[in-house]
Design a protein around this motif. Sequence first.
Motif, PDB file in Angstrom:
ATOM      1  N   PRO A 134      48.070  40.292  27.052  1.00  0.00           N
ATOM      2  CA  PRO A 134      48.550  40.585  25.697  1.00  0.00           C
ATOM      3  C   PRO A 134      48.875  39.317  24.917  1.00  0.00           C
ATOM      4  O   PRO A 134      48.767  39.291  23.706  1.00  0.00           O
ATOM      5  N   THR A 135      49.276  38.265  25.604  1.00  0.00           N
ATOM      6  CA  THR A 135      49.622  36.995  24.956  1.00  0.00           C
ATOM      7  C   THR A 135      49.423  35.875  25.967  1.00  0.00           C
ATOM      8  O   THR A 135      49.454  36.100  27.179  1.00  0.00           O
ATOM      9  N   ALA A 136      49.258  34.658  25.450  1.00  0.00           N
ATOM     10  CA  ALA A 136      49.093  33.505  26.339  1.00  0.00           C
ATOM     11  C   ALA A 136      50.431  33.053  26.911  1.00  0.00           C
ATOM     12  O   ALA A 136      50.486  32.166  27.742  1.00  0.00           O
ATOM     13  N   ASP A 137      51.532  33.670  26.444  1.00  0.00           N
ATOM     14  CA  ASP A 137      52.867  33.229  26.862  1.00  0.00           C
ATOM     15  C   ASP A 137      53.350  33.894  28.147  1.00  0.00           C
ATOM     16  O   ASP A 137      54.477  33.627  28.591  1.00  0.00           O
ATOM     17  N   THR A 138      52.529  34.787  28.700  1.00  0.00           N
ATOM     18  CA  THR A 138      52.950  35.475  29.931  1.00  0.00           C
ATOM     19  C   THR A 138      52.023  35.107  31.082  1.00  0.00           C
ATOM     20  O   THR A 138      50.917  34.609  30.884  1.00  0.00           O
ATOM     21  N   TRP A 139      52.500  35.418  32.277  1.00  0.00           N
ATOM     22  CA  TRP A 139      51.613  35.277  33.423  1.00  0.00           C
ATOM     23  C   TRP A 139      50.562  36.374  33.379  1.00  0.00           C
ATOM     24  O   TRP A 139      50.650  37.306  32.565  1.00  0.00           O
ATOM     25  N   ARG A 140      49.594  36.276  34.266  1.00  0.00           N
ATOM     26  CA  ARG A 140      48.502  37.223  34.283  1.00  0.00           C
ATOM     27  C   ARG A 140      48.269  37.653  35.723  1.00  0.00           C
ATOM     28  O   ARG A 140      48.264  36.821  36.635  1.00  0.00           O
ATOM     29  N   GLN A 141      48.090  38.939  35.926  1.00  0.00           N
ATOM     30  CA  GLN A 141      47.814  39.430  37.279  1.00  0.00           C
ATOM     31  C   GLN A 141      46.334  39.238  37.602  1.00  0.00           C
ATOM     32  O   GLN A 141      45.492  39.221  36.708  1.00  0.00           O
ATOM     33  N   TRP A 142      46.022  39.125  38.894  1.00  0.00           N
ATOM     34  CA  TRP A 142      44.634  39.019  39.323  1.00  0.00           C
ATOM     35  C   TRP A 142      44.466  39.735  40.655  1.00  0.00           C
ATOM     36  O   TRP A 142      45.438  39.922  41.396  1.00  0.00           O
ATOM     37  N   VAL A 143      43.232  40.151  40.955  1.00  0.00           N
ATOM     38  CA  VAL A 143      42.963  40.819  42.236  1.00  0.00           C
ATOM     39  C   VAL A 143      41.543  40.476  42.702  1.00  0.00           C
ATOM     40  O   VAL A 143      40.632  40.324  41.880  1.00  0.00           O
ATOM     41  N   TYR A 144      41.404  40.309  43.992  1.00  0.00           N
ATOM     42  CA  TYR A 144      40.079  40.042  44.577  1.00  0.00           C
ATOM     43  C   TYR A 144      39.893  40.969  45.782  1.00  0.00           C
ATOM     44  O   TYR A 144      40.745  41.024  46.675  1.00  0.00           O
ATOM     45  N   GLY A 145      38.804  41.725  45.783  1.00  0.00           N
ATOM     46  CA  GLY A 145      38.524  42.626  46.905  1.00  0.00           C
ATOM     47  C   GLY A 145      37.794  41.858  48.002  1.00  0.00           C
ATOM     48  O   GLY A 145      36.651  41.445  47.830  1.00  0.00           O
ATOM     49  N   TRP A 146      38.479  41.682  49.100  1.00  0.00           N
ATOM     50  CA  TRP A 146      37.947  40.850  50.193  1.00  0.00           C
ATOM     51  C   TRP A 146      37.483  41.742  51.350  1.00  0.00           C
ATOM     52  O   TRP A 146      38.215  42.614  51.803  1.00  0.00           O
ATOM     53  N   ASP A 147      36.245  41.500  51.839  1.00  0.00           N
ATOM     54  CA  ASP A 147      35.743  42.233  53.004  1.00  0.00           C
ATOM     55  C   ASP A 147      36.186  41.474  54.242  1.00  0.00           C
ATOM     56  O   ASP A 147      35.531  40.520  54.670  1.00  0.00           O
ATOM     57  N   ALA A 148      37.289  41.902  54.809  1.00  0.00           N
ATOM     58  CA  ALA A 148      37.934  41.130  55.871  1.00  0.00           C
ATOM     59  C   ALA A 148      37.388  41.490  57.243  1.00  0.00           C
ATOM     60  O   ALA A 148      37.289  42.665  57.595  1.00  0.00           O
ATOM     61  N   SER A 149      37.037  40.444  58.005  1.00  0.00           N
ATOM     62  CA  SER A 149      36.555  40.663  59.376  1.00  0.00           C
ATOM     63  C   SER A 149      37.635  40.196  60.345  1.00  0.00           C
ATOM     64  O   SER A 149      38.471  39.340  60.007  1.00  0.00           O
ATOM     65  N   PRO A 150      37.663  40.751  61.571  1.00  0.00           N
ATOM     66  CA  PRO A 150      38.730  40.417  62.525  1.00  0.00           C
ATOM     67  C   PRO A 150      38.848  38.917  62.767  1.00  0.00           C
ATOM     68  O   PRO A 150      37.851  38.192  62.727  1.00  0.00           O
ATOM     69  N   GLY A 151      40.094  38.488  62.994  1.00  0.00           N
ATOM     70  CA  GLY A 151      40.355  37.074  63.242  1.00  0.00           C
ATOM     71  C   GLY A 151      41.505  36.597  62.385  1.00  0.00           C
ATOM     72  O   GLY A 151      42.105  37.367  61.634  1.00  0.00           O
ATOM     73  N   THR A 152      41.819  35.304  62.486  1.00  0.00           N
ATOM     74  CA  THR A 152      42.871  34.712  61.661  1.00  0.00           C
ATOM     75  C   THR A 152      42.221  33.977  60.497  1.00  0.00           C
ATOM     76  O   THR A 152      41.282  33.200  60.701  1.00  0.00           O
ATOM     77  N   HIS A 153      42.695  34.267  59.288  1.00  0.00           N
ATOM     78  CA  HIS A 153      42.074  33.688  58.087  1.00  0.00           C
ATOM     79  C   HIS A 153      43.111  33.063  57.169  1.00  0.00           C
ATOM     80  O   HIS A 153      44.248  33.504  57.099  1.00  0.00           O
ATOM     81  N   VAL A 154      42.640  32.032  56.447  1.00  0.00           N
ATOM     82  CA  VAL A 154      43.486  31.389  55.437  1.00  0.00           C
ATOM     83  C   VAL A 154      42.926  31.739  54.062  1.00  0.00           C
ATOM     84  O   VAL A 154      41.730  31.554  53.802  1.00  0.00           O
ATOM     85  N   LEU A 155      43.803  32.274  53.202  1.00  0.00           N
ATOM     86  CA  LEU A 155      43.407  32.613  51.834  1.00  0.00           C
ATOM     87  C   LEU A 155      44.054  31.619  50.881  1.00  0.00           C
ATOM     88  O   LEU A 155      45.237  31.306  51.020  1.00  0.00           O
ATOM     89  N   ARG A 156      43.268  31.132  49.903  1.00  0.00           N
ATOM     90  CA  ARG A 156      43.800  30.180  48.922  1.00  0.00           C
ATOM     91  C   ARG A 156      43.484  30.658  47.526  1.00  0.00           C
ATOM     92  O   ARG A 156      42.485  31.349  47.315  1.00  0.00           O
ATOM     93  N   VAL A 157      44.326  30.263  46.573  1.00  0.00           N
ATOM     94  CA  VAL A 157      44.083  30.643  45.178  1.00  0.00           C
ATOM     95  C   VAL A 157      44.198  29.415  44.271  1.00  0.00           C
ATOM     96  O   VAL A 157      44.945  28.488  44.568  1.00  0.00           O
ATOM     97  N   ARG A 158      43.393  29.429  43.194  1.00  0.00           N
ATOM     98  CA  ARG A 158      43.545  28.392  42.173  1.00  0.00           C
ATOM     99  C   ARG A 158      43.212  29.002  40.820  1.00  0.00           C
ATOM    100  O   ARG A 158      42.399  29.919  40.714  1.00  0.00           O
ATOM    101  N   ALA A 159      43.886  28.502  39.787  1.00  0.00           N
ATOM    102  CA  ALA A 159      43.699  29.036  38.433  1.00  0.00           C
ATOM    103  C   ALA A 159      43.125  27.966  37.519  1.00  0.00           C
ATOM    104  O   ALA A 159      43.324  26.776  37.746  1.00  0.00           O
TER     105      ALA A 159
END
Length: 503
Positions: free
Chosen positions: A447-472
């Motif tokens: 609605p405005t540039a003055d607020t944060w923004r939500q985001w979502v990513y649908g990840w096809d996760a396979s068994p094991g230990t994983h590291v997830l990272r985000v950048r804007a």
Amino acid sequence: MTHRYLRAAGAGIAAAAAAVGVSELAAAFVRPESAPVAAIGAAAIQLTPAAVKDFAVGTFGTNDKTALLVGIYLVLALAAAGVGVLAGRYRRVGALCVAGFGVLGVAAAVTRPDAGMLDPLPSVLAGAVGVGVLLVLLRPPSELSPAGYERRRFLWLAGGSVVAAAGVGYGGRALQHSRFAAARSRADMAIPRPASPAPAVPAGTELDVPGLSPWRTSNSSFYRIDTALTIPQVTADDWTLRIHGRVAHPLTLSYRQLLDRPLLERDITLCCVSNPVGGPYIGNARWVGVRLADLLREVGVDDAADQLVSRSADGMTIGTPTKTVLDGRDAMLAVAMNGEPLPVKHGFPVRMVVPGLYGYVSACKWLVDLELTTFADYDAYWVPRGYSARAPVKTESRIDTPRDGTSKAAGRVQVAGVAWAQHTGIARVEVQVDDGAWHDARLGDEPTADTWRQWVYGWDASPGTHVLRVRATDRSGYRQTSDEVGEVPNGATGWHQVTVTIH
Ligand SMILES: Nc1nc2c(c(=O)[nH]1)N[C@H]1C(S)=C(S)[C@@H](COP(=O)(O)O)O[C@H]1N2
Ligand SMILES: [Mo]
């Protein structure tokens, strides 16, 4: 015979007085609503049929609360006298009745809609002290005491209890008034309708993902950061704001005068410089206030005055670049937060909010003074303590779900969070799994540039230990740096990452 009844009735009244007195003092440290008399009174109002309420308001007018309190005290005194007489015969039954008053107080206090953990305390103390005083006063006389001794002892003890209880109770009420003055003042406040309502919030702003921070942060879950050991108590009636320093026409405003001005309503995300990467010291609220630039234009700011210093009732000083406040952004003196008068801990009655700057260089709570000066002439509170004098918010992003160290079933996992670059806006958010390629996340509406923004990513996760990272990446084209920098002197940077186990 009568003498014995009088004595027992007196013991009952003294016990009740001690119970109420102690509870009022305790309530000064919990909150006024937790005192048993207040809590039982409120419950009584709740349970009273509307017709009786109308009669009471019609008969006593606005004094109906005073009438109710006097009524409660009278009923209490009569009941206490009766319980005393009962206790004169059956001590245990009498003691149980006094304890029952405490239990009733606890029940009334904990069933209030906004009850806190400590709310039963004043009633528990009331019950304990009441029982103690009753039992001491009704101790059977010793055969050995000299004639008249028992009578004098009783009169001293009973009279002393009543006098001490009155003193303690009165002191407790006075303390309640001073410790909760701001809450009382706030409860009387109504914020006028804003002349400039907030821009519409598109339906797609709020993404429906479990575990994701709500787009709007409620007042009760909004982070709180300040140096105040006890929350400053500023009432709207006592509040004035002085605007002075390098200005042509210094100005002093009352709260009324502030509210009489055109109000603007805006959604703005506030963030603390001490928020570590991935940290919780950020929240988004709907603020109502007076445009600060209008006030500054009115007082006529000297061209050389490059710093606006805000001061709080508790002596905090915060320095803001004058030109930032005047550059057209919605910098305001806020009086409301999420549809309520500013909560006391968030700065009642008035605070500053400036989109795009960290709180310590913009968001002065319990604001009482604005001085136009220069950065060369004055260092605000945090500057000699190692923080930068100027501190725009850094573009950052955070993973809210899945949480670090958790475990999820293999398959589609919604990775979601928030990203912010207040007053610039977020253009893009990317997610990386295990040093692989970066994937674009889907962004919530903005609605405005003055607020944060939500985001979502649908990840096809396979068994094991994983590291997830985000950048804007923000709307200026700047992509969030991976350089890990601490919070001092002007905000942390780095990519937030979480480790999850997929089974
Ligand atoms: N009077 C006063 N105002 C203050 C502060 C303070 O310590 N005292 N802390 C500032 C800081 S560091 C931040 S991040 C914001 C936090 O506002 P909040 O507690 O309403 O979230 O208030 C700012 N305003
Ligand atoms: Mo802060």
